[in-house]
Scaffold this motif. Sequence first.
Motif, mmCIF file in Angstrom:
data_model
loop_
_atom_site.group_PDB
_atom_site.id
_atom_site.type_symbol
_atom_site.label_atom_id
_atom_site.label_comp_id
_atom_site.label_asym_id
_atom_site.label_seq_id
_atom_site.Cartn_x
_atom_site.Cartn_y
_atom_site.Cartn_z
ATOM 1 N N ARG A 55 0.477 -1.067 0.241
ATOM 2 C CA ARG A 55 0.204 -0.538 -0.066
ATOM 3 C C ARG A 55 0.892 1.384 -0.012
ATOM 4 N NH1 ARG A 55 -4.926 -0.625 -1.783
ATOM 5 N NH2 ARG A 55 -6.421 -1.730 -0.588
ATOM 6 N N ARG A 56 2.018 1.242 0.629
ATOM 7 C CA ARG A 56 2.664 2.205 1.080
ATOM 8 C C ARG A 56 3.267 2.738 -0.955
ATOM 9 N NH1 ARG A 56 5.479 0.674 5.168
ATOM 10 N NH2 ARG A 56 7.177 -0.518 4.073
ATOM 11 N N HIS A 57 3.312 1.600 -0.862
ATOM 12 C CA HIS A 57 3.828 1.937 -2.642
ATOM 13 C C HIS A 57 2.762 2.268 -3.463
ATOM 14 C CE1 HIS A 57 8.045 0.767 -2.082
ATOM 15 N NE2 HIS A 57 7.781 0.234 -0.994
ATOM 16 N N GLY A 58 1.682 2.440 -3.573
ATOM 17 C CA GLY A 58 0.385 2.744 -4.394
ATOM 18 C C GLY A 58 0.145 1.749 -4.937
ATOM 19 N N ALA A 59 0.314 0.637 -4.543
ATOM 20 C CA ALA A 59 -1.141 -0.810 -5.468
ATOM 21 C C ALA A 59 -2.302 -0.936 -5.199
ATOM 22 C CB ALA A 59 0.108 -2.421 -4.656
ATOM 23 N N GLU A 60 -3.250 -1.119 -5.723
ATOM 24 C CA GLU A 60 -4.296 -1.487 -5.969
ATOM 25 C C GLU A 60 -4.214 -3.224 -5.164
ATOM 26 O OE1 GLU A 60 -4.708 0.509 -9.941
ATOM 27 O OE2 GLU A 60 -6.749 1.120 -8.494
#
Lengths: 475, 475
Positions: A55-60
């Motif tokens: 999530r920290r890396h912006g993943a869906e």
Amino acid sequence: IAKEVAKLLEMKAQLGTDEGKHKFVLKTPKGTRDFGPREMAIRERAFKAIIACFRRHGAEVIDTPVFELKETLMGKYGEDSKLIYDLKDQGGELLSLRYDLTVPFARYLAMNKITNIKRYHIAKVYRRDNPAMTRGRYREFYQCDFDIAGQFDPMIPDAECLKIVHEILSDLQLGDFVIKVNDRRILDGMFAVCGVPDSRFRTICSSVDKLDKMPWEEVRSEMVGEKGLSPEAADRIGEYVQLHGGLELIEQLLQDPKLSQNKVAKEGLGDMKLLFEYLSLFGITGKISFDLSLARGLDYYTGVIFEAVLLQQDNEHVEEPLSVGSVAGGGRYDGLVGMFDPKGRKVPCVGVSIGIERIFSILEQRLEASEEKVRTTETQVLVASAQKKLLEERLKLISELWDAGIKAEMLYKKNPKLLNQLQYCEETGIPLVAIVGEQELKDGVVKLRIVASREEVNVRRESLVEEIRIRTSQC
Amino acid sequence: IAKEVAKLLEMKAQLGTDEGKHKFVLKTPKGTRDFGPREMAIRERAFKAIIACFRRHGAEVIDTPVFELKETLMGKYGEDSKLIYDLKDQGGELLSLRYDLTVPFARYLAMNKITNIKRYHIAKVYRRDNPAMTRGRYREFYQCDFDIAGQFDPMIPDAECLKIVHEILSDLQLGDFVIKVNDRRILDGMFAVCGVPDSRFRTICSSVDKLDKMPWEEVRSEMVGEKGLSPEAADRIGEYVQLHGGLELIEQLLQDPKLSQNKVAKEGLGDMKLLFEYLSLFGITGKISFDLSLARGLDYYTGVIFEAVLLQQDNEHVEEPLSVGSVAGGGRYDGLVGMFDPKGRKVPCVGVSIGIERIFSILEQRLEASEEKVRTTETQVLVASAQKKLLEERLKLISELWDAGIKAEMLYKKNPKLLNQLQYCEETGIPLVAIVGEQELKDGVVKLRIVASREEVNVRRESLVEEIRIRTSQC
């Protein structure tokens, strides 16, 4: 004759089972296991850290069915295809259980014409492998995958995948580790300059992949004996695959008289240099090893490949150190989505898969050694009574607490003994007891007992929810 | 002849596919679907509410394998057994995909000799049913199960299960609902006094179960025509099954000259009365209907049974109202664990299963109607640059942010245009942009842009993490 004997033996075996009383086998299928509350608590802790990183890396996040059409999986895994679980033909489509999350992801991208996505997917995959459960090898196991699909400038998403592995293994505090990195293009170039015929690249690559489990001598004899490679070619490979290092090794190979003449190898080495630059900006090159023996088994990789390995430590807590090996792996697969697209349109992808079962094994073993008490519920308060005939009052109070969002339990007895109620809190780690009694009801209060200190305070009923919240907010 | 024709047709069909160019079918198996990021966001929101409720009631969590030994599932589901997915016999054990989470739970209890547990389990189950996907009926679907196992005083755990259904359906704001309640013992007693032979109880019960989909006339003719029940008995049943109400109906039936003479019915009615007392202490009798037509399909229920149904509403947002039916169901099954125990030791159980797919359908449809924008990532800040040649600086900054726990993204381009970077934030809902530029680097600051207001402020690099945290804490 052998056939007939086998048939007779089988018939006898059947008779054997039918003769006696039918013995029901109470077990989970081979290579699988249940997760009880304690194991689940450990598992969810690990998932939490992994999801937080993704999530920290912006993943869906996406999810796909547990089975796919059989033809979706066919021709994607090379020699490993024999390990795929098929479903019985009960009329209708022929189905197989997913073998990994990468092929379903590629199918999903092609089917929905998605050319650009960063997603994670945490789910179980299935392999009819020989289980070695003490070492965390199962037939049903979780994979935690993070992938970046899309046409981008070289090595930026690849570097992020390695950063993610580094973050997760650090967060989980699994001890020292190293992330081995290589590139399929460097391997292919190396095979070419060593004199391996083009058509044998993949099968020789499979042999190199076994170097983490076998000594070079055995791998060499497989190459020469089973796979018909010339001894000279094998020896040349042998020299390369012992090389590992950092930027200086990349520079050295870029000067290598043979490798530097090979177009794909040169491309791979150039990208590897760029990757190391980015990794050094991320401050993680200390744990990265460019390793020419890393090959990865699967067919679909086309560029960078990597694998994270935990390093054996002298661990005073554990009698027999656990041999765990690889805990994460991945790489670039630029051709897989195109295999599903009717027009062969490619979507470049790179991704990483965290092999969580081995990580569980370590976390479980560590927890057992530490004798840490793991709570398996989150209950804040037990609603109890000191006297008989107060079931109705307990039900009324617990209902109020639930409706206010308080995590509350009570014993399912009409007249439980106070001692049993307090013992239940000790056993399960519930920090508070709300005790209703005749006198408290008259006074409009509830007696709140703090289990750890045995302290008791009378709290006005209308302040109880707030009081419980304050007293459990540090938990 | 028919056989031969079938053979020839099959051969022809095979030739048909082989002749033309092989057409690859790009789809998920029948009755299954992918969940994309948007659907997952909705799904996780629903799961969060459900898990919070289960946790609030002090449940632990377990997980079991997706497949079980075939014999574990055999003889548990009555007529529905034909819907079980079997795995292909590839050597080794015969396996089937789980049909629900209840039978694996009972197997788990017996195998581990657990006599006392309150647990939840959220996982996919598999049924080779006729899918009706627009109405939320799939072949692969999630169940969210909460069960209480153990020997307790009557109706206390049963009442808690109903309270849980009430809490979840209220929390999810699915509109008006009713929870129908009945008891297998009342049904059995009713069948007995109506003149149904003992041996036909289960099959007549299956017919009654169809009353939510068929009118009484059809159910009656199935009972009389197919199942050989006397018309008089059917008519007597017909009178009972139209009854529904609350405490007053229980009192009335306790006075019923025939039913009150039947031992099991009397037991069931006595417990039903107790249940209503507890539910009234919970303040939820307004949504509970004691309904004699509720039968539930599965074989293993032995006491209280219940089912929650959403009530159709006039919904101005939706053109065609969705017919959703049952969204939760459950009951008491005191005999199931004993079926697995080698010595037949019983563990009384009661539980509830939330049918989440139908709930998803409603939430999805409502979200589409509302045009609410659903964020599918949690990214707090995009690391951007206003000039070219700042990739290295972006990588350095984003790495600092990740290491500080900030959720950050960047475009995977060497020299992205500022406009594209800002657009990416608009599209994906990222609230902040951290812009690095030549001047800012010299000054030791980062320009922080608030996407919604287009306001820009210079923040000292060492305060950036704190500033981002403050500005996104309300999100």
